[in-house]
Scaffold this motif. Structure first.
Motif, PDB file in Angstrom:
ATOM      1  N   GLY A  83     -48.196 -17.574 -47.413  1.00 26.29           N
ATOM      2  CA  GLY A  83     -48.853 -17.415 -46.122  1.00 26.29           C
ATOM      3  C   GLY A  83     -50.353 -17.238 -46.215  1.00 26.29           C
ATOM      4  N   LEU A  84     -50.922 -17.371 -47.417  1.00 20.49           N
ATOM      5  CA  LEU A  84     -52.364 -17.197 -47.579  1.00 20.49           C
ATOM      6  C   LEU A  84     -53.162 -18.279 -46.870  1.00 20.49           C
ATOM      7  N   PHE A  85     -52.698 -19.515 -46.986  1.00 19.98           N
ATOM      8  CA  PHE A  85     -53.421 -20.634 -46.409  1.00 19.98           C
ATOM      9  C   PHE A  85     -52.419 -21.706 -46.019  1.00 19.98           C
ATOM     10  N   GLN A  86     -52.359 -22.039 -44.754  1.00 20.43           N
ATOM     11  CA  GLN A  86     -51.382 -23.010 -44.269  1.00 20.43           C
ATOM     12  C   GLN A  86     -52.081 -24.064 -43.430  1.00 20.43           C
ATOM     13  N   HIS A  87     -52.799 -24.925 -44.087  1.00 24.64           N
ATOM     14  CA  HIS A  87     -53.538 -25.981 -43.414  1.00 24.64           C
ATOM     15  C   HIS A  87     -52.819 -27.306 -43.616  1.00 24.64           C
ATOM     16  N   ALA A  88     -53.021 -28.230 -42.707  1.00 28.27           N
ATOM     17  CA  ALA A  88     -52.359 -29.535 -42.785  1.00 28.27           C
ATOM     18  C   ALA A  88     -52.697 -30.264 -44.084  1.00 28.27           C
ATOM     19  N   SER A  89     -53.901 -30.058 -44.596  1.00 35.83           N
ATOM     20  CA  SER A  89     -54.291 -30.734 -45.838  1.00 35.83           C
ATOM     21  C   SER A  89     -53.403 -30.298 -47.014  1.00 35.83           C
ATOM     22  N   PHE A  90     -52.942 -29.053 -47.000  1.00 35.89           N
ATOM     23  CA  PHE A  90     -52.036 -28.599 -48.052  1.00 35.89           C
ATOM     24  C   PHE A  90     -50.703 -29.339 -47.966  1.00 35.89           C
ATOM     25  N   PHE A  91     -50.203 -29.529 -46.764  1.00 36.52           N
ATOM     26  CA  PHE A  91     -48.923 -30.229 -46.606  1.00 36.52           C
ATOM     27  C   PHE A  91     -49.045 -31.713 -46.922  1.00 36.52           C
ATOM     28  N   ILE A  92     -50.190 -32.295 -46.623  1.00 35.07           N
ATOM     29  CA  ILE A  92     -50.415 -33.693 -47.024  1.00 35.07           C
ATOM     30  C   ILE A  92     -50.450 -33.795 -48.541  1.00 35.07           C
ATOM     31  N   ALA A  93     -51.129 -32.867 -49.197  1.00 34.45           N
ATOM     32  CA  ALA A  93     -51.193 -32.873 -50.656  1.00 34.45           C
ATOM     33  C   ALA A  93     -49.809 -32.637 -51.267  1.00 34.45           C
ATOM     34  N   LEU A  94     -49.073 -31.677 -50.729  1.00 33.17           N
ATOM     35  CA  LEU A  94     -47.734 -31.401 -51.241  1.00 33.17           C
ATOM     36  C   LEU A  94     -46.810 -32.607 -51.073  1.00 33.17           C
ATOM     37  N   THR A  95     -46.924 -33.267 -49.934  1.00 38.52           N
ATOM     38  CA  THR A  95     -46.101 -34.446 -49.687  1.00 38.52           C
ATOM     39  C   THR A  95     -46.478 -35.568 -50.636  1.00 38.52           C
ATOM     40  N   ILE A  97     -47.906 -35.311 -53.606  1.00 39.95           N
ATOM     41  CA  ILE A  97     -47.494 -34.934 -54.966  1.00 39.95           C
ATOM     42  C   ILE A  97     -45.992 -35.118 -55.132  1.00 39.95           C
ATOM     43  N   TYR A  98     -45.232 -34.662 -54.164  1.00 44.21           N
ATOM     44  CA  TYR A  98     -43.775 -34.779 -54.299  1.00 44.21           C
ATOM     45  C   TYR A  98     -43.326 -36.237 -54.228  1.00 44.21           C
ATOM     46  N   TYR A  99     -44.009 -37.041 -53.415  1.00 43.89           N
ATOM     47  CA  TYR A  99     -43.701 -38.472 -53.375  1.00 43.89           C
ATOM     48  C   TYR A  99     -43.958 -39.102 -54.742  1.00 43.89           C
ATOM     49  N   PHE A 100     -45.090 -38.762 -55.357  1.00 43.68           N
ATOM     50  CA  PHE A 100     -45.402 -39.263 -56.698  1.00 43.68           C
ATOM     51  C   PHE A 100     -44.327 -38.835 -57.693  1.00 43.68           C
ATOM     52  N   TRP A 113     -32.047 -35.912 -50.133  1.00 39.97           N
ATOM     53  CA  TRP A 113     -32.826 -34.691 -49.873  1.00 39.97           C
ATOM     54  C   TRP A 113     -34.245 -34.807 -50.418  1.00 39.97           C
ATOM     55  N   ASP A 114     -34.451 -35.608 -51.456  1.00 40.03           N
ATOM     56  CA  ASP A 114     -35.814 -35.818 -51.951  1.00 40.03           C
ATOM     57  C   ASP A 114     -36.628 -36.615 -50.934  1.00 40.03           C
ATOM     58  N   ILE A 115     -36.027 -37.640 -50.365  1.00 42.25           N
ATOM     59  CA  ILE A 115     -36.695 -38.442 -49.345  1.00 42.25           C
ATOM     60  C   ILE A 115     -36.920 -37.602 -48.089  1.00 42.25           C
ATOM     61  N   LEU A 116     -35.938 -36.801 -47.725  1.00 44.81           N
ATOM     62  CA  LEU A 116     -36.044 -35.955 -46.549  1.00 44.81           C
ATOM     63  C   LEU A 116     -37.174 -34.934 -46.690  1.00 44.81           C
ATOM     64  N   THR A 118     -39.961 -35.298 -48.385  1.00 43.96           N
ATOM     65  CA  THR A 118     -41.243 -35.975 -48.165  1.00 43.96           C
ATOM     66  C   THR A 118     -41.472 -36.244 -46.676  1.00 43.96           C
ATOM     67  N   GLU A 119     -40.422 -36.596 -45.970  1.00 38.67           N
ATOM     68  CA  GLU A 119     -40.556 -36.826 -44.527  1.00 38.67           C
ATOM     69  C   GLU A 119     -40.897 -35.536 -43.789  1.00 38.67           C
ATOM     70  N   VAL A 120     -40.214 -34.452 -44.122  1.00 38.69           N
ATOM     71  CA  VAL A 120     -40.479 -33.161 -43.477  1.00 38.69           C
ATOM     72  C   VAL A 120     -41.884 -32.686 -43.788  1.00 38.69           C
ATOM     73  N   GLY A 121     -42.343 -32.895 -45.014  1.00 46.74           N
ATOM     74  CA  GLY A 121     -43.701 -32.520 -45.361  1.00 46.74           C
ATOM     75  C   GLY A 121     -44.734 -33.269 -44.555  1.00 46.74           C
ATOM     76  N   PHE A 122     -44.505 -34.555 -44.346  1.00 47.51           N
ATOM     77  CA  PHE A 122     -45.426 -35.353 -43.545  1.00 47.51           C
ATOM     78  C   PHE A 122     -45.436 -34.903 -42.085  1.00 47.51           C
ATOM     79  N   VAL A 123     -44.261 -34.678 -41.518  1.00 40.34           N
ATOM     80  CA  VAL A 123     -44.183 -34.240 -40.130  1.00 40.34           C
ATOM     81  C   VAL A 123     -44.782 -32.848 -39.966  1.00 40.34           C
ATOM     82  N   THR A 124     -44.586 -31.991 -40.939  1.00 38.56           N
ATOM     83  CA  THR A 124     -45.163 -30.647 -40.896  1.00 38.56           C
ATOM     84  C   THR A 124     -46.686 -30.715 -40.920  1.00 38.56           C
TER      85      THR A 124
END
Length: 127
Positions: A83-95, A97-100, A113-116, A118-124
């Motif tokens: 909960g320290l930092f929850q910015h959209a850029s973090f979720f884009i980066a996480l998505t 990285i996980y896609y890679f 569930w791996d594909i799901l 990445t989709e949830v990360g993008f929507v988030t």
């Protein structure tokens, strides 16, 4: 509403943390150069040719790059889950990285569930 949003973002961060830790633990036996399905020699040249060329020019080992990428995902998801930092850029980066990681994971990371995730990360990231 803010508490609900924070709880949702922390939960998604925790799920990404579990996914990245799981990949990191499984990587040596499954996907490293001495693993069952070597990712650095099998996937990087074909799926990510520009990245493979850059790594070769810089003399960076593919296994090391994949492990560092995975650890970066662990670090970013830990920050989001805490909960320290929850910015959209973090979720884009996480998505990204996980896609890679799922692309380099070959047949071991082609489950729904791996594909799901990445989709949830993008929507988030859009929220």
């Amino acid at each position: 509403m803010t508490r609900m949003r924070t709880a949702y973002l922390c939960s998604i961060g925790a799920i990404f943390l579990i996914a990245h830790l799981s990949y990191y633990v499984q990587f040596p036996g499954l996907l490293s150069t001495v693993g069952v399905e070597p990712a650095a020699t099998r996937v990087l040249p074909h799926s990510f040719p520009v990245l493979h060329k850059i790594l070769k020019q810089k003399n960076i080992d593919g296994d090391s790059f994949i492990e560092i990428t995975c650890l970066l995902g662990v670090l970013l998801s830990s920050i989001v889950a805490s909960g320290l930092f929850q910015h959209a850029s973090f979720f884009i980066a996480l998505t990204a990285i996980y896609y890679f990681l799922t692309k380099t994971g070959g047949s071991f990371f082609t489950f729904q569930w791996d594909i799901l995730l990445t989709e949830v990360g993008f929507v988030t990231a859009l929220c």
